[in-house]
Design a protein around this motif. Structure first.
Motif, mmCIF file in Angstrom:
data_model
loop_
_atom_site.group_PDB
_atom_site.id
_atom_site.type_symbol
_atom_site.label_atom_id
_atom_site.label_comp_id
_atom_site.label_asym_id
_atom_site.label_seq_id
_atom_site.Cartn_x
_atom_site.Cartn_y
_atom_site.Cartn_z
ATOM 1 N N ARG A 18 0.853 -1.191 0.000
ATOM 2 C CA ARG A 18 0.000 0.000 0.000
ATOM 3 C C ARG A 18 0.885 1.236 0.000
ATOM 4 O O ARG A 18 1.931 1.248 0.643
ATOM 5 N N PRO A 19 0.482 2.290 -0.680
ATOM 6 C CA PRO A 19 1.252 3.533 -0.631
ATOM 7 C C PRO A 19 1.282 4.097 0.795
ATOM 8 O O PRO A 19 0.394 3.823 1.602
ATOM 9 N N SER A 20 2.293 4.863 1.099
ATOM 10 C CA SER A 20 2.425 5.470 2.431
ATOM 11 C C SER A 20 1.261 6.377 2.780
ATOM 12 O O SER A 20 1.021 6.660 3.953
ATOM 13 N N ALA A 21 0.542 6.860 1.784
ATOM 14 C CA ALA A 21 -0.587 7.757 2.036
ATOM 15 C C ALA A 21 -1.624 7.101 2.938
ATOM 16 O O ALA A 21 -2.323 7.788 3.682
ATOM 17 N N ALA A 85 9.158 10.354 -1.943
ATOM 18 C CA ALA A 85 7.933 11.133 -2.154
ATOM 19 C C ALA A 85 6.933 10.345 -2.997
ATOM 20 O O ALA A 85 5.721 10.388 -2.739
ATOM 21 N N THR A 86 7.418 9.619 -3.978
ATOM 22 C CA THR A 86 6.547 8.838 -4.860
ATOM 23 C C THR A 86 5.825 7.731 -4.114
ATOM 24 O O THR A 86 4.646 7.472 -4.366
ATOM 25 N N THR A 87 6.521 7.084 -3.158
ATOM 26 C CA THR A 87 5.891 5.963 -2.450
ATOM 27 C C THR A 87 4.746 6.395 -1.553
ATOM 28 O O THR A 87 4.002 5.550 -1.076
ATOM 29 N N VAL A 88 4.587 7.679 -1.342
ATOM 30 C CA VAL A 88 3.410 8.143 -0.604
ATOM 31 C C VAL A 88 2.158 7.875 -1.427
ATOM 32 O O VAL A 88 1.101 7.545 -0.887
ATOM 33 N N TYR A 93 7.845 0.252 -3.889
ATOM 34 C CA TYR A 93 8.890 0.048 -2.909
ATOM 35 C C TYR A 93 10.065 -0.764 -3.458
ATOM 36 O O TYR A 93 11.199 -0.565 -3.040
ATOM 37 N N ARG A 94 9.804 -1.647 -4.391
ATOM 38 C CA ARG A 94 10.911 -2.413 -4.984
ATOM 39 C C ARG A 94 11.839 -1.501 -5.781
ATOM 40 O O ARG A 94 13.061 -1.640 -5.714
ATOM 41 N N LEU A 95 11.273 -0.564 -6.519
ATOM 42 C CA LEU A 95 12.092 0.408 -7.242
ATOM 43 C C LEU A 95 12.814 1.316 -6.253
ATOM 44 O O LEU A 95 13.985 1.623 -6.420
ATOM 45 N N LYS A 96 12.129 1.708 -5.195
ATOM 46 C CA LYS A 96 12.725 2.557 -4.154
ATOM 47 C C LYS A 96 13.933 1.866 -3.541
ATOM 48 O O LYS A 96 14.986 2.473 -3.354
ATOM 49 N N VAL A 97 13.808 0.582 -3.218
ATOM 50 C CA VAL A 97 14.926 -0.123 -2.587
ATOM 51 C C VAL A 97 16.072 -0.347 -3.582
ATOM 52 O O VAL A 97 17.243 -0.340 -3.201
#
Length: 126
Positions: A18-21, A85-88, A93-97
């Motif tokens: 789920r997004p952080s939002a 900011a995007t993961t909100v 999350y896989r791209l973020k990591v």
């Protein structure tokens, strides 16, 4: 949504997380502060990185290779903040990591080389 975009988002884990939002939904001010802080930091880091990579090397007291390396580091740091900011809003999350891992590798290498140069210069000058 097109088929390739759906597959890409699934590969990045959007369907699994789920997004952080969702966690920040009860406090929209906190969400706005997170996103604006990350976005501002991302833009600043990317701007510094581009400036370092594009600057005339004769005007910088480091080698062209070092300036490019520091420029790449700042760009990666900016991308990392941008991914935060995007993961909100989108659970990539896989791209973020992946971005975080690459950033960490470049950061550790930069730290080792920088510290080595600083202490190496002190030994050589004495």
């Amino acid at each position: 949504m097109t088929c390739w975009l759906t597959r890409l988002l699934d590969l990045l884990g959007v369907g699994h997380y789920r997004p952080s939002a969702y966690a920040l939904a009860s406090d929209p001010v906190m969400m706005a502060l997170f996103v604006s802080g990350w976005a501002a930091t991302a833009l600043a880091c990317i701007a510094v990185g581009v400036a370092l990579m594009a600057r005339r090397w004769a005007e910088i007291t480091m080698s062209a290779g070092a300036a490019r390396f520091y420029g790449a580091l700042f760009i990666l740091l900016g991308l990392d903040f941008l991914m935060s900011a995007t993961t909100v809003f989108i659970a990539v999350y896989r791209l973020k990591v992946l971005v975080l891992g690459i950033t960490a590798a470049v950061m550790v290498t930069t730290a080792i080389v920088t510290i080595g140069r600083i202490y190496g210069a002190q030994r050589g000058g004495e």
